[in-house]
Scaffold this motif. Structure first.
Motif, PDB file in Angstrom:
ATOM      1  N   GLY A 131       0.776  -1.230   0.000  1.00 29.07           N
ATOM      2  CA  GLY A 131       0.000   0.000   0.000  1.00 29.07           C
ATOM      3  C   GLY A 131       0.803   1.274   0.000  1.00 29.07           C
ATOM      4  N   ILE A 132       2.128   1.166  -0.007  1.00 33.98           N
ATOM      5  CA  ILE A 132       2.990   2.347   0.067  1.00 33.98           C
ATOM      6  C   ILE A 132       3.793   2.492  -1.224  1.00 33.98           C
ATOM      7  CG2 ILE A 132       4.902   3.441   1.309  1.00 33.98           C
ATOM      8  CD1 ILE A 132       4.002   1.900   3.799  1.00 33.98           C
ATOM      9  N   LEU A 133       3.765   3.680  -1.801  1.00 32.39           N
ATOM     10  CA  LEU A 133       4.551   3.956  -2.997  1.00 32.39           C
ATOM     11  C   LEU A 133       6.035   3.934  -2.647  1.00 32.39           C
ATOM     12  CD1 LEU A 133       4.699   4.871  -5.986  1.00 32.39           C
ATOM     13  CD2 LEU A 133       4.587   7.234  -5.151  1.00 32.39           C
ATOM     14  N   GLN A 134       6.792   3.094  -3.342  1.00 28.76           N
ATOM     15  CA  GLN A 134       8.223   2.983  -3.094  1.00 28.76           C
ATOM     16  C   GLN A 134       9.027   3.946  -3.970  1.00 28.76           C
ATOM     17  OE1 GLN A 134       9.390   0.461  -0.660  1.00 28.76           O
ATOM     18  NE2 GLN A 134       7.207   0.799  -0.290  1.00 28.76           N
ATOM     19  N   GLN A 135       8.691   3.985  -5.251  1.00 25.18           N
ATOM     20  CA  GLN A 135       9.441   4.822  -6.190  1.00 25.18           C
ATOM     21  C   GLN A 135       8.622   4.970  -7.455  1.00 25.18           C
ATOM     22  OE1 GLN A 135      13.374   3.312  -7.029  1.00 25.18           O
ATOM     23  NE2 GLN A 135      14.066   5.167  -8.066  1.00 25.18           N
ATOM     24  N   ALA A 136       8.655   6.151  -8.047  1.00 24.87           N
ATOM     25  CA  ALA A 136       7.976   6.397  -9.325  1.00 24.87           C
ATOM     26  C   ALA A 136       8.936   7.161 -10.222  1.00 24.87           C
ATOM     27  CB  ALA A 136       6.691   7.189  -9.114  1.00 24.87           C
ATOM     28  N   ASP A 137       9.286   6.562 -11.348  1.00 30.79           N
ATOM     29  CA  ASP A 137      10.222   7.219 -12.255  1.00 30.79           C
ATOM     30  C   ASP A 137      10.174   6.510 -13.605  1.00 30.79           C
ATOM     31  OD1 ASP A 137      12.474   8.857 -13.154  1.00 30.79           O
ATOM     32  OD2 ASP A 137      12.873   9.123 -11.007  1.00 30.79           O
ATOM     33  N   THR A 138      11.029   6.944 -14.520  1.00 33.91           N
ATOM     34  CA  THR A 138      11.098   6.289 -15.819  1.00 33.91           C
ATOM     35  C   THR A 138      11.586   4.856 -15.629  1.00 33.91           C
ATOM     36  OG1 THR A 138      13.387   6.965 -16.210  1.00 33.91           O
ATOM     37  CG2 THR A 138      11.631   8.480 -16.946  1.00 33.91           C
ATOM     38  N   PRO A 139      11.219   3.947 -16.542  1.00 33.73           N
ATOM     39  CA  PRO A 139      11.667   2.560 -16.400  1.00 33.73           C
ATOM     40  C   PRO A 139      13.186   2.435 -16.279  1.00 33.73           C
ATOM     41  CG  PRO A 139       9.934   2.692 -18.036  1.00 33.73           C
ATOM     42  CD  PRO A 139      10.272   4.104 -17.673  1.00 33.73           C
ATOM     43  N   GLN A 140      13.932   3.179 -17.085  1.00 35.09           N
ATOM     44  CA  GLN A 140      15.384   3.055 -17.053  1.00 35.09           C
ATOM     45  C   GLN A 140      15.964   3.545 -15.736  1.00 35.09           C
ATOM     46  OE1 GLN A 140      17.052   1.530 -19.703  1.00 35.09           O
ATOM     47  NE2 GLN A 140      18.638   1.398 -18.125  1.00 35.09           N
ATOM     48  N   TYR A 141      15.394   4.628 -15.184  1.00 36.15           N
ATOM     49  CA  TYR A 141      15.910   5.145 -13.919  1.00 36.15           C
ATOM     50  C   TYR A 141      15.637   4.163 -12.781  1.00 36.15           C
ATOM     51  CZ  TYR A 141      17.486   8.533 -10.483  1.00 36.15           C
ATOM     52  OH  TYR A 141      18.198   9.157  -9.488  1.00 36.15           O
ATOM     53  N   LEU A 142      14.469   3.541 -12.784  1.00 37.52           N
ATOM     54  CA  LEU A 142      14.163   2.532 -11.769  1.00 37.52           C
ATOM     55  C   LEU A 142      15.166   1.386 -11.839  1.00 37.52           C
ATOM     56  CD1 LEU A 142      10.282   2.096 -11.904  1.00 37.52           C
ATOM     57  CD2 LEU A 142      11.603   3.240 -10.141  1.00 37.52           C
ATOM     58  N   TYR A 143      15.506   0.998 -13.052  1.00 38.60           N
ATOM     59  CA  TYR A 143      16.445  -0.105 -13.259  1.00 38.60           C
ATOM     60  C   TYR A 143      17.851   0.276 -12.796  1.00 38.60           C
ATOM     61  CZ  TYR A 143      19.201  -3.557 -15.904  1.00 38.60           C
ATOM     62  OH  TYR A 143      20.077  -4.552 -16.265  1.00 38.60           O
ATOM     63  N   ASP A 144      18.280   1.495 -13.122  1.00 38.76           N
ATOM     64  CA  ASP A 144      19.643   1.929 -12.809  1.00 38.76           C
ATOM     65  C   ASP A 144      19.808   2.453 -11.383  1.00 38.76           C
ATOM     66  OD1 ASP A 144      20.588   1.321 -15.352  1.00 38.76           O
ATOM     67  OD2 ASP A 144      20.131   3.301 -16.150  1.00 38.76           O
ATOM     68  N   HIS A 145      18.738   3.043 -10.811  1.00 39.74           N
ATOM     69  CA  HIS A 145      18.847   3.684  -9.497  1.00 39.74           C
ATOM     70  C   HIS A 145      17.681   3.280  -8.584  1.00 39.74           C
ATOM     71  CE1 HIS A 145      21.144   6.316 -12.228  1.00 39.74           C
ATOM     72  NE2 HIS A 145      21.934   6.488 -11.195  1.00 39.74           N
ATOM     73  N   PRO A 146      17.548   1.990  -8.290  1.00 42.24           N
ATOM     74  CA  PRO A 146      16.457   1.579  -7.387  1.00 42.24           C
ATOM     75  C   PRO A 146      16.637   2.209  -6.013  1.00 42.24           C
ATOM     76  CG  PRO A 146      18.029  -0.211  -7.679  1.00 42.24           C
ATOM     77  CD  PRO A 146      18.407   0.847  -8.668  1.00 42.24           C
TER      78      PRO A 146
END
Length: 405
Positions: free
Chosen positions: A211-226
């Motif tokens: 129920g908690i948002l962890q991270q919202a970003d472009t797919p590549q940024y999520l992949y490179d900077h979790p």
């Protein structure tokens, strides 16, 4: 078209179960946002609150300039696409797509224009007189999309629309949906549990856990900077390898030690991840993506502090690459994040994590060039792309990047 803004959005069910907690998310006009996360994480709950199908405990939802917290679903000017198509079996494709427009009492000419325009976009011109039972699963989903398109809504809300399709159709339809959305430019909120689907379709991806948002970003940024272990483990397939390691300094350079191996951290990585300095002489969690390792036998001249060795336990030839599984004599990472990720994969994965913890070893996965000669039961030496390593604080699970812990 319109933007959708969720401010401090919460849903608490009778009895205290939390569906969504303090969700803040802005979906820009014309943007395609994907909500992704394990089963039961709250992503569908969030979508249903936007649609007006679920009551809000707290917070605000705005569609365009209007706060819609108490606005009935039919007056929110949104269109939903469900996983089960929800088509009327006794109606033709044309009538299924036209039904909502007839209820709104649009003229026959306008209804016909919209239906035929949508049919053209979706490649359904030759199927307008057929009934749903005469269509394939992919064609039925196109009709469901068409029914949403003809309404010309402010936003599309899609709840796992591809989950009932076979693997080949899923790949085809996800590219079709992305193409149609960009062509129409309609603000879209899309829910899926499939992270590959999320990564290939979304302008941005929002990862939700419990129920908690962890991270919202472009797919590549999520992949490179979790941002944390959960996002790191959820995004990427096969999943990121995670292992306990000790960070130390030798000859003025940082090194990582785990399982009898020592990897050198390049100066540019240390500079970019300045937060690592606070962990010198301490344990951290090291993340290595499977695609960031390669078989040394294919011609690498990497130095010793870029290599690890083991024995191949399992080899999976996929055509475009080869996936190998091997053991590393270093403790597997066992945190609540990791256990939840394993549980979402299945009981067998969770048991493997627990067994690895007891035995003090980790199973690594590497995705190699198909030219590799790696075979089950044989030794293998791998070069690690140390410029693409990931580091996490073992106490908080947060990624170690710049500045303070």
């Amino acid at each position: 078209m319109a933007e959708i803004v969720l401010e401090d959005l919460s849903k608490i069910y009778p009895g205290g179960a939390v569906g969504i907690s303090d969700l803040n998310l802005e979906i820009k006009d014309g943007e395609f946002i994907v909500l992704v996360g394990p089963s039961g994480c709250g992503k569908t709950t969030a979508l249903r609150m936007v649609a007006g199908l679920e009551t809000i405990t707290d917070g605000t939802i705005r569609i365009g300039d209007q706060v819609v917290n108490t606005v009935p679903p039919k007056e929110r000017d949104i269109a939903m696409v469900f996983q089960n198509y929800a088509l009327y079996p006794h109606m033709t494709v044309y009538d299924n797509m036209a039904f909502g427009l007839k209820l709104r009492k649009l003229s026959k000419e306008e209804i016909d224009r919209r239906v035929r325009q949508a049919a053209s976009i979706l490649g359904l011109e030759d199927f307008l007189e057929r009934k749903p039972k005469a269509l394939s699963g992919g064609q039925r989903q196109r009709v469901a999309m068409g029914r949403a398109i003809v309404r010309e809504p402010k936003a599309f809300l899609m709840d796992e629309p591809l989950s009932n399709l076979d693997a080949k159709l899923r790949v085809q339809m996800r590219s079709e949906i992305a193409r149609i959305q960009h062509e129409l430019g309609v603000t879209t909120l899309y829910v899926t549990h499939d992270q590959t689907e999320a990564m290939t379709m979304g302008d941005r991806v929002a990862v939700i856990r419990k129920g908690i948002l962890q991270q919202a970003d472009t797919p590549q940024y999520l992949y490179d900077h979790p941002v944390n272990l959960f996002v790191a483990g959820f995004i990427g397939s096969p999943a990121m390898n995670m292992v306990e390691a000790t960070l130390s300094r030798s000859n003025d350079s940082l090194t990582l030690e785990f399982g009898g191996f020592r990897l050198g951290i390049p100066a540019d990585v240390e500079s970019a991840r300045s937060g690592l300095r606070a962990f010198e002489g301490k344990q951290i969690i090291l993340g290595v993506r499977p695609e960031d390792m390669e078989d040394v036998a294919l011609g690498s001249d990497a130095p010793a502090d870029r290599r690890i060795r083991s024995t191949v336990e399992l080899r999976e030839a996929l055509g475009s690459d080869v996936v190998v599984h091997f053991k590393v004599k270093a403790p597997i990472v066992v945190t609540e994040d990791v256990k939840e990720l394993a549980h979402d994969v299945g009981q067998e994965a969770l048991e493997a994590v627990q067994q690895g913890a007891e035995q003090g070893e980790s199973t690594f996965v590497a995705r190699l060039n198909p030219r590799t000669k790696a075979r089950e039961g044989e030794p293998i030496e791998l070069v690690v792309d140390v410029g693409r390593l990931h580091f996490f604080d073992p106490d908080t699970g947060l990624g170690i990047y710049e500045g303070d812990r």
